[in-house]
Design a protein around this motif. Structure first.
Motif, PDB file in Angstrom:
ATOM      1  N   ALA A  13      32.032  30.387  36.673  1.00 39.40           N
ATOM      2  CA  ALA A  13      30.910  31.300  36.460  1.00 39.40           C
ATOM      3  C   ALA A  13      30.287  31.726  37.780  1.00 39.40           C
ATOM      4  O   ALA A  13      29.688  32.798  37.869  1.00 39.40           O
ATOM      5  N   GLU A  14      30.439  30.922  38.820  1.00 39.96           N
ATOM      6  CA  GLU A  14      29.870  31.246  40.117  1.00 39.96           C
ATOM      7  C   GLU A  14      30.887  31.890  41.064  1.00 39.96           C
ATOM      8  O   GLU A  14      30.564  32.214  42.192  1.00 39.96           O
ATOM      9  N   HIS A  15      32.107  32.061  40.603  1.00 37.40           N
ATOM     10  CA  HIS A  15      33.164  32.655  41.422  1.00 37.40           C
ATOM     11  C   HIS A  15      32.814  34.104  41.752  1.00 37.40           C
ATOM     12  O   HIS A  15      32.183  34.796  40.956  1.00 37.40           O
ATOM     13  N   ARG A  16      33.235  34.588  42.907  1.00 37.97           N
ATOM     14  CA  ARG A  16      32.874  35.957  43.308  1.00 37.97           C
ATOM     15  C   ARG A  16      33.520  37.025  42.425  1.00 37.97           C
ATOM     16  O   ARG A  16      33.052  38.148  42.374  1.00 37.97           O
ATOM     17  N   TYR A  17      34.607  36.678  41.724  1.00 36.04           N
ATOM     18  CA  TYR A  17      35.241  37.617  40.808  1.00 36.04           C
ATOM     19  C   TYR A  17      34.929  37.288  39.342  1.00 36.04           C
ATOM     20  O   TYR A  17      35.651  37.715  38.444  1.00 36.04           O
ATOM     21  N   ALA A  18      33.860  36.550  39.131  1.00 36.27           N
ATOM     22  CA  ALA A  18      33.522  36.102  37.771  1.00 36.27           C
ATOM     23  C   ALA A  18      33.343  37.272  36.799  1.00 36.27           C
ATOM     24  O   ALA A  18      33.781  37.197  35.651  1.00 36.27           O
ATOM     25  N   MET A  19      32.709  38.346  37.229  1.00 38.76           N
ATOM     26  CA  MET A  19      32.508  39.502  36.332  1.00 38.76           C
ATOM     27  C   MET A  19      33.846  40.113  35.931  1.00 38.76           C
ATOM     28  O   MET A  19      34.032  40.504  34.777  1.00 38.76           O
ATOM     29  N   TRP A  20      34.758  40.206  36.870  1.00 43.14           N
ATOM     30  CA  TRP A  20      36.080  40.746  36.559  1.00 43.14           C
ATOM     31  C   TRP A  20      36.827  39.822  35.595  1.00 43.14           C
ATOM     32  O   TRP A  20      37.462  40.283  34.650  1.00 43.14           O
ATOM     33  N   ILE A  21      36.746  38.531  35.877  1.00 35.87           N
ATOM     34  CA  ILE A  21      37.396  37.552  34.996  1.00 35.87           C
ATOM     35  C   ILE A  21      36.796  37.635  33.599  1.00 35.87           C
ATOM     36  O   ILE A  21      37.523  37.620  32.601  1.00 35.87           O
ATOM     37  N   LEU A  22      35.468  37.742  33.521  1.00 34.66           N
ATOM     38  CA  LEU A  22      34.780  37.877  32.235  1.00 34.66           C
ATOM     39  C   LEU A  22      35.269  39.113  31.489  1.00 34.66           C
ATOM     40  O   LEU A  22      35.561  39.061  30.292  1.00 34.66           O
ATOM     41  N   GLY A  23      35.390  40.230  32.195  1.00 36.46           N
ATOM     42  CA  GLY A  23      35.877  41.464  31.584  1.00 36.46           C
ATOM     43  C   GLY A  23      37.305  41.330  31.061  1.00 36.46           C
ATOM     44  O   GLY A  23      37.619  41.782  29.962  1.00 36.46           O
TER      45      GLY A  23
END
Length: 188
Positions: A13-23
């Motif tokens: 959840a704190e990873h810099r690509y978390a939003m992309w992973i979430l998407g």
């Protein structure tokens, strides 16, 4: 065991690509994967409540786009493999029920914590009106993810403390909730 998994998810959840992973997770859950985006979304929202609405928006957009793929999988694969799985008479009956109750089914089941791919693929299989499918999908997914964002935004810190204190019970309860919802959703 649960604590290690929970900590690992919080790390993602704190990873810099978390939003992309979430998407990507939200997209895949709406078309081919049974893993709901909530497993990453909830820790991300709890970790950064000020961006909860933005995270919900990512899930909504990716989920609806993934639903389009799921719809076309259901729509196109009947000719390839569907006729082996569903008789023509059963398909006609299913399409009639879907034409009568489809919007309501998509709206309710799209809101529930069950894999959205089931709803999307079933809508395509029934050849449900694509425009109505899109409207119902947007309503269902927006309602679900914005409600979750609102709850976590307003009650985030107590929820985080509760989860961390009773993690095993929360995980078991979550699994039971999902299994129970899937079981009950068959009757809707």
């Amino acid at each position: 065991m649960f604590q290690r998994v929970y900590n690992q998810i919080l790390g993602y959840a704190e990873h810099r690509y978390a939003m992309w992973i979430l998407g990507v997770i939200a997209f895949l859950e709406s078309s081919i994967s049974p893993i709901p985006p909530d497993v990453l979304l909830v820790p991300m929202m709890i970790g950064n409540r000020s961006k909860a609405l933005h995270m919900a928006g990512v899930c909504i957009a990716a989920s609806v786009i993934g639903g389009i793929l799921g719809y076309w999988i259901g729509y196109g694969l009947y000719d390839i493999v569907g006729h082996y799985l569903v008789t023509e008479e059963a398909l006609v009956s299913y399409q009639e029920k879907f034409s009568q109750w489809g919007f309501l089914l998509i709206s309710i089941k799209g809101f529930l914590p069950i894999p959205y791919k089931v709803v999307a693929i079933a809508s395509g299989l029934a050849h449900y009106n694509f425009g109505l499918f899109m409207i119902a999908s947007c309503i269902a997914r927006a309602s679900r993810f914005f409600m979750l964002a609102g709850l976590i935004y307003y009650f985030g810190e107590p929820i985080k403390e509760f989860i961390e204190r009773y993690l095993t019970y929360v995980m078991v309860g979550g699994v039971l909730l999902i299994v129970g919802t899937i079981y009950l959703a068959r009757f809707i």
